[in-house]
Design a protein around this motif. Structure first.
Motif, PDB file in Angstrom:
ATOM      1  N   ALA A  38       4.146 -34.387 -17.603  1.00 48.22           N
ATOM      2  CA  ALA A  38       3.261 -33.652 -16.688  1.00 48.22           C
ATOM      3  C   ALA A  38       3.805 -32.246 -16.457  1.00 48.22           C
ATOM      4  CB  ALA A  38       3.148 -34.390 -15.359  1.00 48.22           C
ATOM      5  N   HIS A  39       2.952 -31.244 -16.656  1.00 48.23           N
ATOM      6  CA  HIS A  39       3.374 -29.850 -16.516  1.00 48.23           C
ATOM      7  C   HIS A  39       2.739 -29.153 -15.312  1.00 48.23           C
ATOM      8  CE1 HIS A  39       5.236 -30.218 -20.436  1.00 48.23           C
ATOM      9  NE2 HIS A  39       4.096 -30.697 -20.908  1.00 48.23           N
ATOM     10  N   ARG A  40       1.541 -29.584 -14.930  1.00 48.51           N
ATOM     11  CA  ARG A  40       0.854 -29.027 -13.764  1.00 48.51           C
ATOM     12  C   ARG A  40       0.673 -30.125 -12.731  1.00 48.51           C
ATOM     13  NH1 ARG A  40      -2.167 -24.494 -13.830  1.00 48.51           N
ATOM     14  NH2 ARG A  40      -3.857 -25.474 -12.661  1.00 48.51           N
ATOM     15  N   VAL A  41       1.000 -29.851 -11.495  1.00 52.62           N
ATOM     16  CA  VAL A  41       0.965 -30.893 -10.479  1.00 52.62           C
ATOM     17  C   VAL A  41       0.221 -30.425  -9.238  1.00 52.62           C
ATOM     18  CG1 VAL A  41       3.155 -31.836 -11.284  1.00 52.62           C
ATOM     19  CG2 VAL A  41       3.152 -30.225  -9.365  1.00 52.62           C
ATOM     20  N   ALA A  42      -0.273 -31.399  -8.497  1.00 51.66           N
ATOM     21  CA  ALA A  42      -0.818 -31.178  -7.165  1.00 51.66           C
ATOM     22  C   ALA A  42       0.098 -31.893  -6.178  1.00 51.66           C
ATOM     23  CB  ALA A  42      -2.236 -31.711  -7.068  1.00 51.66           C
ATOM     24  N   ILE A  43       0.341 -31.270  -5.037  1.00 48.65           N
ATOM     25  CA  ILE A  43       1.287 -31.796  -4.057  1.00 48.65           C
ATOM     26  C   ILE A  43       0.563 -32.099  -2.747  1.00 48.65           C
ATOM     27  CG2 ILE A  43       3.362 -31.302  -2.712  1.00 48.65           C
ATOM     28  CD1 ILE A  43       4.118 -29.257  -4.888  1.00 48.65           C
ATOM     29  N   GLY A  44       0.761 -33.306  -2.232  1.00 50.46           N
ATOM     30  CA  GLY A  44       0.252 -33.670  -0.913  1.00 50.46           C
ATOM     31  C   GLY A  44       1.412 -34.065  -0.013  1.00 50.46           C
ATOM     32  N   THR A  45       1.554 -33.426   1.139  1.00 51.86           N
ATOM     33  CA  THR A  45       2.688 -33.724   2.013  1.00 51.86           C
ATOM     34  C   THR A  45       2.269 -33.873   3.467  1.00 51.86           C
ATOM     35  OG1 THR A  45       3.456 -31.581   2.907  1.00 51.86           O
ATOM     36  CG2 THR A  45       3.906 -32.013   0.580  1.00 51.86           C
ATOM     37  N   THR A  46       3.173 -34.457   4.230  1.00 53.46           N
ATOM     38  CA  THR A  46       3.028 -34.497   5.690  1.00 53.46           C
ATOM     39  C   THR A  46       4.048 -33.574   6.344  1.00 53.46           C
ATOM     40  OG1 THR A  46       4.565 -36.356   5.943  1.00 53.46           O
ATOM     41  CG2 THR A  46       2.250 -36.897   5.580  1.00 53.46           C
TER      42      THR A  46
ATOM     43  N   THR B 116       7.899 -26.294 -13.451  1.00 53.10           N
ATOM     44  CA  THR B 116       6.642 -27.012 -13.233  1.00 53.10           C
ATOM     45  C   THR B 116       5.615 -26.066 -12.622  1.00 53.10           C
ATOM     46  OG1 THR B 116       7.779 -29.122 -12.902  1.00 53.10           O
ATOM     47  CG2 THR B 116       5.554 -28.940 -12.023  1.00 53.10           C
ATOM     48  N   GLU B 117       4.392 -26.123 -13.107  1.00 56.85           N
ATOM     49  CA  GLU B 117       3.315 -25.316 -12.526  1.00 56.85           C
ATOM     50  C   GLU B 117       2.663 -26.098 -11.393  1.00 56.85           C
ATOM     51  OE1 GLU B 117      -0.813 -23.012 -13.833  1.00 56.85           O
ATOM     52  OE2 GLU B 117       0.493 -23.927 -15.358  1.00 56.85           O
ATOM     53  N   VAL B 118       2.592 -25.480 -10.240  1.00 58.59           N
ATOM     54  CA  VAL B 118       1.985 -26.122  -9.070  1.00 58.59           C
ATOM     55  C   VAL B 118       0.540 -25.662  -8.979  1.00 58.59           C
ATOM     56  CG1 VAL B 118       2.061 -26.401  -6.574  1.00 58.59           C
ATOM     57  CG2 VAL B 118       4.200 -26.298  -7.889  1.00 58.59           C
ATOM     58  N   ALA B 119      -0.392 -26.583  -9.242  1.00 58.87           N
ATOM     59  CA  ALA B 119      -1.817 -26.249  -9.244  1.00 58.87           C
ATOM     60  C   ALA B 119      -2.385 -26.158  -7.844  1.00 58.87           C
ATOM     61  CB  ALA B 119      -2.592 -27.298 -10.048  1.00 58.87           C
ATOM     62  N   ALA B 120      -1.856 -26.960  -6.920  1.00 55.40           N
ATOM     63  CA  ALA B 120      -2.386 -26.976  -5.554  1.00 55.40           C
ATOM     64  C   ALA B 120      -1.385 -27.641  -4.623  1.00 55.40           C
ATOM     65  CB  ALA B 120      -3.717 -27.727  -5.505  1.00 55.40           C
ATOM     66  N   VAL B 121      -1.450 -27.218  -3.366  1.00 53.46           N
ATOM     67  CA  VAL B 121      -0.616 -27.817  -2.320  1.00 53.46           C
ATOM     68  C   VAL B 121      -1.511 -28.125  -1.132  1.00 53.46           C
ATOM     69  CG1 VAL B 121       1.307 -27.478  -0.737  1.00 53.46           C
ATOM     70  CG2 VAL B 121       1.424 -26.546  -3.048  1.00 53.46           C
ATOM     71  N   HIS B 122      -1.410 -29.340  -0.619  1.00 51.79           N
ATOM     72  CA  HIS B 122      -2.170 -29.709   0.580  1.00 51.79           C
ATOM     73  C   HIS B 122      -1.231 -30.349   1.582  1.00 51.79           C
ATOM     74  CE1 HIS B 122      -5.412 -31.059   3.159  1.00 51.79           C
ATOM     75  NE2 HIS B 122      -4.850 -32.264   3.170  1.00 51.79           N
ATOM     76  N   GLY B 123      -1.188 -29.796   2.788  1.00 45.51           N
ATOM     77  CA  GLY B 123      -0.384 -30.366   3.861  1.00 45.51           C
ATOM     78  C   GLY B 123      -1.267 -30.969   4.932  1.00 45.51           C
ATOM     79  N   SER B 124      -0.830 -32.081   5.487  1.00 48.47           N
ATOM     80  CA  SER B 124      -1.629 -32.759   6.504  1.00 48.47           C
ATOM     81  C   SER B 124      -1.200 -32.363   7.911  1.00 48.47           C
ATOM     82  CB  SER B 124      -1.494 -34.271   6.357  1.00 48.47           C
ATOM     83  OG  SER B 124      -0.160 -34.658   6.622  1.00 48.47           O
TER      84      SER B 124
ATOM     85  N   VAL C  69      -3.122 -42.485   3.085  1.00 46.29           N
ATOM     86  CA  VAL C  69      -2.350 -42.015   1.936  1.00 46.29           C
ATOM     87  C   VAL C  69      -3.297 -41.583   0.809  1.00 46.29           C
ATOM     88  CG1 VAL C  69      -0.675 -42.661   0.167  1.00 46.29           C
ATOM     89  CG2 VAL C  69      -0.336 -43.412   2.529  1.00 46.29           C
ATOM     90  N   LEU C  70      -4.328 -42.378   0.565  1.00 45.85           N
ATOM     91  CA  LEU C  70      -5.311 -42.025  -0.464  1.00 45.85           C
ATOM     92  C   LEU C  70      -6.021 -40.724  -0.112  1.00 45.85           C
ATOM     93  CD1 LEU C  70      -6.983 -42.612  -3.004  1.00 45.85           C
ATOM     94  CD2 LEU C  70      -8.468 -44.066  -1.587  1.00 45.85           C
ATOM     95  N   ALA C  71      -6.390 -40.559   1.147  1.00 45.42           N
ATOM     96  CA  ALA C  71      -7.062 -39.334   1.566  1.00 45.42           C
ATOM     97  C   ALA C  71      -6.178 -38.111   1.333  1.00 45.42           C
ATOM     98  CB  ALA C  71      -7.465 -39.433   3.036  1.00 45.42           C
ATOM     99  N   LEU C  72      -4.884 -38.238   1.628  1.00 42.63           N
ATOM    100  CA  LEU C  72      -3.949 -37.140   1.399  1.00 42.63           C
ATOM    101  C   LEU C  72      -3.889 -36.786  -0.087  1.00 42.63           C
ATOM    102  CD1 LEU C  72      -1.668 -35.211   2.324  1.00 42.63           C
ATOM    103  CD2 LEU C  72      -0.078 -37.137   2.040  1.00 42.63           C
ATOM    104  N   ALA C  73      -3.798 -37.815  -0.930  1.00 44.91           N
ATOM    105  CA  ALA C  73      -3.728 -37.580  -2.370  1.00 44.91           C
ATOM    106  C   ALA C  73      -5.014 -36.956  -2.895  1.00 44.91           C
ATOM    107  CB  ALA C  73      -3.436 -38.888  -3.097  1.00 44.91           C
ATOM    108  N   ARG C  74      -6.150 -37.421  -2.396  1.00 51.26           N
ATOM    109  CA  ARG C  74      -7.435 -36.860  -2.841  1.00 51.26           C
ATOM    110  C   ARG C  74      -7.569 -35.397  -2.430  1.00 51.26           C
ATOM    111  NH1 ARG C  74     -11.515 -41.887  -1.498  1.00 51.26           N
ATOM    112  NH2 ARG C  74     -11.686 -42.704  -3.613  1.00 51.26           N
ATOM    113  N   GLU C  75      -7.162 -35.073  -1.221  1.00 49.76           N
ATOM    114  CA  GLU C  75      -7.241 -33.690  -0.759  1.00 49.76           C
ATOM    115  C   GLU C  75      -6.352 -32.778  -1.598  1.00 49.76           C
ATOM    116  OE1 GLU C  75      -9.031 -32.107   1.498  1.00 49.76           O
ATOM    117  OE2 GLU C  75     -10.170 -33.888   2.073  1.00 49.76           O
ATOM    118  N   ALA C  76      -5.233 -33.301  -2.041  1.00 50.55           N
ATOM    119  CA  ALA C  76      -4.302 -32.504  -2.835  1.00 50.55           C
ATOM    120  C   ALA C  76      -4.768 -32.341  -4.275  1.00 50.55           C
ATOM    121  CB  ALA C  76      -2.918 -33.158  -2.830  1.00 50.55           C
TER     122      ALA C  76
END
Length: 246
Positions: free
Chosen positions: A121-129, A147-155, A171-178
């Protein structure tokens, strides 16, 4: 028998570890030693508190118990308590831990980097609290590692105790948003989130690999001992053949 040791901050999602031990099979033992997390009244999710939580002194305090358990490798099982130091500081932290334990050592931050290489995996999306500043430090850590960060979503800056109480739906909602269509994988780097029992469902819903803090920590400990274990219940990381780097 392969014995693995983990230094885990506090008592949030510690029950992910016996669940993983069961999924890995009878010849892998996971020993968790809890480290001190904060002083009275201290915000455990501030950068200063995370730096203190991952100090050499606090980590060294738990290594005797891990040695007595027969651990063959040790992982500081806390992403935020390592990546806040930046790549150089995180390397120094691991080196100090290895010296104190007299064992191969790593941390969850480096586990994420190596796990991404494992699955290609080279591009990632990040979901955090985490708070936004802490989340930004994780994105910067990954970027410096290539690593290329495509998106970051914080809750939002929830506490460890709050995060530990999240159910599958949150947890699923956080991952989907990210998630983003061009992300190769989704990263959930909070060790306080219960994620292990949700990994197959998360990957099915999102149709891509999901890497989580406690999952990659155990994979990294196995890597340090030279073990490979096929465990479908622990997601793509534990089933995919490693990518051969050119």
């Amino acid at each position: 028998m392969t014995a693995l040791g983990f230094l885990y901050p506090g008592h949030s999602a510690e029950d992910d570890y016996p669940r993983m031990e069961q999924l890995l099979g009878s010849d892998v033992r996971l020993t968790v030693v809890h480290t001190e997390t904060k002083e009275s009244g201290e915000d455990v999710r501030s950068v200063d508190a995370l730096l203190a939580m991952g100090s050499a002194e606090r980590l060294a305090a738990g290594v005797d118990e891990l040695r007595l358990s027969g651990a063959e490798a040790v992982v500081w099982a806390c992403a935020s308590g390592s990546f806040v130091r930046g790549p150089q500081g995180a390397h120094e932290q691991v080196r100090a831990l290895a010296r104190a334990a007299g064992l191969p050592a790593s941390s969850t931050s480096f586990a994420f980097v190596r796990a991404l290489g494992e699955i290609g995996a080279h591009r990632v999306a990040i979901g955090t609290t985490f708070p936004d500043d802490v989340t930004g430090l994780f994105a910067a850590f990954l970027t410096e590692a290539g690593t290329e960060v495509a998106a970051v979503h914080g809750s939002g800056a929830v506490t460890d105790a709050e995060a530990a109480g999240w159910d599958y739906g949150r947890v699923l909602a956080l991952a989907r948003e990210a998630d983003r269509p061009d992300a190769d994988a989704i990263l959930l780097p909070d060790a306080a989130l219960h994620t292990v029992s949700h990994l197959p469902a998360l990957e099915k819903e999102l149709a891509k690999p999901v890497l989580t803090a406690n999952q990659v920590s155990v994979w990294e400990a196995l890597r340090l001992t030279g073990r490979r274990v096929n465990a479908p219940g622990l997601g793509t990381l534990f089933t995919r053949e490693p990518v051969i780097q050119a």
